[in-house]
Design a protein around this motif. Structure first.
Motif, PDB file in Angstrom:
ATOM      1  N   GLY A 188      19.073 -18.016   7.121  1.00 59.24           N
ATOM      2  CA  GLY A 188      18.682 -18.382   8.480  1.00 59.24           C
ATOM      3  C   GLY A 188      17.203 -18.116   8.711  1.00 59.24           C
ATOM      4  N   ASP A 189      16.755 -18.184   9.981  1.00 56.77           N
ATOM      5  CA  ASP A 189      15.364 -17.883  10.310  1.00 56.77           C
ATOM      6  C   ASP A 189      15.069 -16.425   9.944  1.00 56.77           C
ATOM      7  OD1 ASP A 189      15.363 -20.394  11.197  1.00 56.77           O
ATOM      8  OD2 ASP A 189      15.166 -19.914  13.333  1.00 56.77           O
ATOM      9  N   THR A 190      13.928 -16.222   9.312  1.00 55.40           N
ATOM     10  CA  THR A 190      13.648 -14.894   8.759  1.00 55.40           C
ATOM     11  C   THR A 190      12.217 -14.476   9.082  1.00 55.40           C
ATOM     12  OG1 THR A 190      15.075 -15.507   6.896  1.00 55.40           O
ATOM     13  CG2 THR A 190      13.753 -13.529   6.616  1.00 55.40           C
ATOM     14  N   ILE A 191      12.076 -13.230   9.528  1.00 59.70           N
ATOM     15  CA  ILE A 191      10.733 -12.668   9.726  1.00 59.70           C
ATOM     16  C   ILE A 191      10.383 -11.902   8.455  1.00 59.70           C
ATOM     17  CG2 ILE A 191       9.326 -11.085  11.090  1.00 59.70           C
ATOM     18  CD1 ILE A 191      11.270 -11.612  13.449  1.00 59.70           C
ATOM     19  N   VAL A 192       9.261 -12.277   7.841  1.00 57.41           N
ATOM     20  CA  VAL A 192       8.848 -11.597   6.609  1.00 57.41           C
ATOM     21  C   VAL A 192       7.671 -10.684   6.960  1.00 57.41           C
ATOM     22  CG1 VAL A 192       7.991 -11.910   4.269  1.00 57.41           C
ATOM     23  CG2 VAL A 192       9.611 -13.548   5.221  1.00 57.41           C
ATOM     24  N   VAL A 193       7.805  -9.403   6.624  1.00 57.52           N
ATOM     25  CA  VAL A 193       6.803  -8.418   7.024  1.00 57.52           C
ATOM     26  C   VAL A 193       6.067  -7.905   5.786  1.00 57.52           C
ATOM     27  CG1 VAL A 193       6.417  -6.267   8.283  1.00 57.52           C
ATOM     28  CG2 VAL A 193       8.366  -7.715   8.886  1.00 57.52           C
ATOM     29  N   GLU A 194       4.777  -8.140   5.720  1.00 55.88           N
ATOM     30  CA  GLU A 194       3.971  -7.584   4.614  1.00 55.88           C
ATOM     31  C   GLU A 194       3.793  -6.092   4.878  1.00 55.88           C
ATOM     32  OE1 GLU A 194       0.604 -11.103   3.978  1.00 55.88           O
ATOM     33  OE2 GLU A 194       0.063  -9.217   4.897  1.00 55.88           O
ATOM     34  N   LYS A 195       4.369  -5.260   4.014  1.00 58.44           N
ATOM     35  CA  LYS A 195       4.185  -3.813   4.132  1.00 58.44           C
ATOM     36  C   LYS A 195       3.215  -3.360   3.027  1.00 58.44           C
ATOM     37  CE  LYS A 195       5.894  -0.526   6.750  1.00 58.44           C
ATOM     38  NZ  LYS A 195       4.902  -0.351   7.818  1.00 58.44           N
ATOM     39  N   SER A 196       3.278  -4.060   1.914  1.00 60.90           N
ATOM     40  CA  SER A 196       2.340  -3.767   0.824  1.00 60.90           C
ATOM     41  C   SER A 196       0.917  -4.000   1.325  1.00 60.90           C
ATOM     42  CB  SER A 196       2.550  -4.715  -0.356  1.00 60.90           C
ATOM     43  OG  SER A 196       3.862  -4.637  -0.843  1.00 60.90           O
ATOM     44  N   THR A 197      -0.036  -3.333   0.685  1.00 60.38           N
ATOM     45  CA  THR A 197      -1.449  -3.558   0.987  1.00 60.38           C
ATOM     46  C   THR A 197      -1.903  -4.791   0.210  1.00 60.38           C
ATOM     47  OG1 THR A 197      -1.725  -1.197   1.249  1.00 60.38           O
ATOM     48  CG2 THR A 197      -3.733  -2.494   0.945  1.00 60.38           C
ATOM     49  N   LEU A 198      -2.401  -5.771   0.942  1.00 56.11           N
ATOM     50  CA  LEU A 198      -2.697  -7.060   0.319  1.00 56.11           C
ATOM     51  C   LEU A 198      -4.086  -7.536   0.709  1.00 56.11           C
ATOM     52  CD1 LEU A 198       0.762  -8.570   1.176  1.00 56.11           C
ATOM     53  CD2 LEU A 198      -0.088  -8.208  -1.158  1.00 56.11           C
ATOM     54  N   PRO A 199      -4.673  -8.422  -0.098  1.00 50.33           N
ATOM     55  CA  PRO A 199      -5.973  -8.979   0.265  1.00 50.33           C
ATOM     56  C   PRO A 199      -5.881  -9.770   1.565  1.00 50.33           C
ATOM     57  CG  PRO A 199      -5.371  -9.571  -1.992  1.00 50.33           C
ATOM     58  CD  PRO A 199      -4.176  -8.926  -1.381  1.00 50.33           C
ATOM     59  N   VAL A 200      -6.988  -9.838   2.284  1.00 54.12           N
ATOM     60  CA  VAL A 200      -6.992 -10.610   3.522  1.00 54.12           C
ATOM     61  C   VAL A 200      -6.646 -12.060   3.203  1.00 54.12           C
ATOM     62  CG1 VAL A 200      -8.331 -11.192   5.568  1.00 54.12           C
ATOM     63  CG2 VAL A 200      -8.860  -9.127   4.251  1.00 54.12           C
ATOM     64  N   ARG A 201      -5.851 -12.648   4.070  1.00 54.83           N
ATOM     65  CA  ARG A 201      -5.389 -14.033   3.992  1.00 54.83           C
ATOM     66  C   ARG A 201      -4.194 -14.208   3.042  1.00 54.83           C
ATOM     67  NH1 ARG A 201      -8.883 -16.544   7.511  1.00 54.83           N
ATOM     68  NH2 ARG A 201      -7.426 -18.266   7.580  1.00 54.83           N
TER      69      ARG A 201
END
Ligand code: NAD
Ligand code: UGA
Length: 456
Positions: A120-133
């Motif tokens: 279904g509709d899913t909210i994906v949350v970046e928790k890892s530290t990632l490059p901008v964009r």
């Protein structure tokens, strides 16, 4: 209202963060999935695979009730309304950007797996530290296939520090949530705000656009590391001039505009993130043609390398310019106290340089000996390990204290001195001990950023 959360990645961030969410949201089912079956089994048993004060108490509150761990990552995706991605993002070791850019392979595999299995509709949350964009790249992956599920990507970087993770998660200085400025994006932000608001005061939950959230995480780590490198740079000058870096730190830190934290001079900063995140920031600057900005931040890492090297150089100079066949005891291998984590620990470089000088090195640490054995696996028979600091000091010419474990403050240094060779040297890489007291016992003492107290 979100009722089913999945976190992909059960490491230093995923495990503790989800245990705290499960504790404060008993009506939410929290599943933590990881490809590392051994790690999953440890979490499932209630004995955390990482050492973190207070973690196991929090873990046991919800384990088996609303907190579950699984190695079936794909199987856990369909039921999740919100998926936190907390996989590792180490520095790339190959190809373009090697040694600087973030290695995003685990992150991208996760994104593709979510795309494939979400129902279904899913909210994906970046928790890892990632490059901008990165969130933008993630959105593009999610839009690459027409399917039933729609996705919203949020950036929710984690600011916990190891050793104080539970306290940091319970009482964060702030929670940062970045999302799209569209109605759907704002609705997704609100879902995550509502989750944190169960235990975090509303005025500590900051919402921004997604790029600001991503960049703030890299910038926060760069600023923190910069303070350590700044005080370490001053420590070198203190050793030459007779100034005392602790007095200087206090004098600077009482200015409320500067503040007292993160001004402890040391053998150098370690940990899995400071160096990686700064190098990632530098790489980003270079990609955007901002060479000068990149050089500015890179200097923080250069100073840290210098500080570690300088520590060993001081040891060599003090010990009559040769360490060959001398026994050096290393007190502490973890990158800081209260963790068993040795990733990027300054102890790794210091031990390697000591071994390069043909010294015998004996490492002791209350929590990090497994990591030390792994990190020095190729070092040969000149290195040994023992959990007992008194045993480690037997027959040693010098002690190098590299981790600020509280227990090292309370040891019987008279007894330790009695079992060492003469002259006995003490190199305090954390300014943990009173140099006057050690000197009184008979040690030649070399604190960081303070003149030596030598008996010779
Ligand atoms: P970690 O290595 O301890 O944990 C990451 C976990 O992800 C591992 O257990 C690994 O097996 C798992 N994993 C990798 N690929 C996977 C996949 N495809 N599917 C399922 N699981 C997968 O790392 P960590 O220290 O928890 O850091 C995670 C992220 O959080 C990093 O981006 C780091 O920069 C950031 N961070 C770390 C800290 C910290 O104190 N360690 C603090 C703040 C932010
Ligand atoms: C750091 C940040 O403090 C966290 O906010 C962040 O979430 C985390 O990185 C991350 O992104 O991984 P951590 O590395 O766990 O947390 O530990 P710190 O307390 O920041 O210490 C980092 C290193 O700096 C340690 O080696 C520590 O001994 C050293 N340090 C710290 C000093 O040498 N002097 C100081 O005054 C403070």
């Amino acid at each position: 209202m979100i009722r089913n959360i999945l976190c992909i990645g059960a490491g230093y961030v995923g495990g503790p963060t989800m245990a705290i969410i499960a504790k404060h949201c008993p009506d939410v089912r929290v599943v933590v999935a990881d490809i590392n079956a051994e790690r999953v089994a440890a979490w499932q048993s209630g004995v955390a695979p990482i050492y973190e004060p207070g973690l196991e108490d929090v873990l046991r509150m919800s384990l088996g009730r609303n907190l579950h761990f699984t190695a079936d990552v794909e199987g856990a995706i369909p039921d999740a309304e919100m998926v936190f991605v907390s996989v590792n993002t180490p520095t790339k070791t190959f190809g373009q950007g090697a040694g600087r850019a973030a290695d995003l392979q685990h992150w991208e595999k996760t994104a593709r797996s979510i795309l494939q299995h979400a129902r279904g509709d899913t909210i994906v949350v970046e928790k890892s530290t990632l490059p901008v964009r990165t969130a933008e790249a993630m959105e593009r992956i999610f839009k690459s296939r027409d399917g039933g599920a729609r996705f919203q990507v949020l950036s929710n970087p984690e600011f916990l520090a190891e050793g104080t993770a539970i306290e940091d998660l319970e009482h964060p200085d702030r929670v940062l949530i970045g999302g799209a400025e569209t109605p759907d994006g704002q609705a997704a932000i609100q879902e995550l705000v509502d989750l944190y608001a169960r235990w975090v005061p509303r005025d500590r939950i900051l919402t921004t656009n997604v790029w600001s959230a991503e960049l703030s995480k890299l910038a926060a780590n760069a600023f923190l590391a910069q303070r350590v490198s700044s005080i370490n740079a001053i420590s070198a000058l203190c050793e030459q001039t007779g100034a005392d870096v602790q007095e200087v730190g206090r004098a600077i830190g009482t200015d409320h505009r500067i503040g007292p934290h993160f001004l402890r001079a040391s053998v150098g900063f370690g940990g899995s993130c400071f160096e990686k995140d700064i190098l990632n920031l530098v790489y980003l600057c270079e990609c955007y043609g901002l060479e000068e900005v990149g050089r500015y931040w890179e200097a923080v890492v250069t100073m840290n390398q210098y500080q570690k090297r300088r520590f060993v150089q001081r040891m060599i100079r003090a010990m009559f310019n040769t360490l060959a066949d001398k026994r050096i005891t290393v007190f502490g291998f973890a990158f800081k106290a209260d963790t068993g984590d040795t990733r990027q620990s300054p102890a790794i470089q210091v031990c390697r340089e000591l071994l390069g000088e043909r010294a015998f090195v004996c490492v002791t640490d209350p929590q990090a000996l497994d990591g030390a054995r792994r990190d020095l696996a190729d070092a040969g028979p000149r290195v040994s390990f023992t959990p007992d600091p008194y045993e480690a000091a037997r027959g040693a010419h010098a002690i190098a204290l590299l981790t600020d474990w509280r227990e090292y403050r309370d040891l019987d240094y008279q007894r330790i001195y009695a079992r060492m060779e003469r002259p006995a040297f003490f190199f305090d890489g954390r300014n943990l001990l009173d140099p006057e007291k050690l000197h009184g016992i008979g040690f030649n003492v070399y604190p960081i950023g303070l003149p030596e107290r030598s008996l010779l």
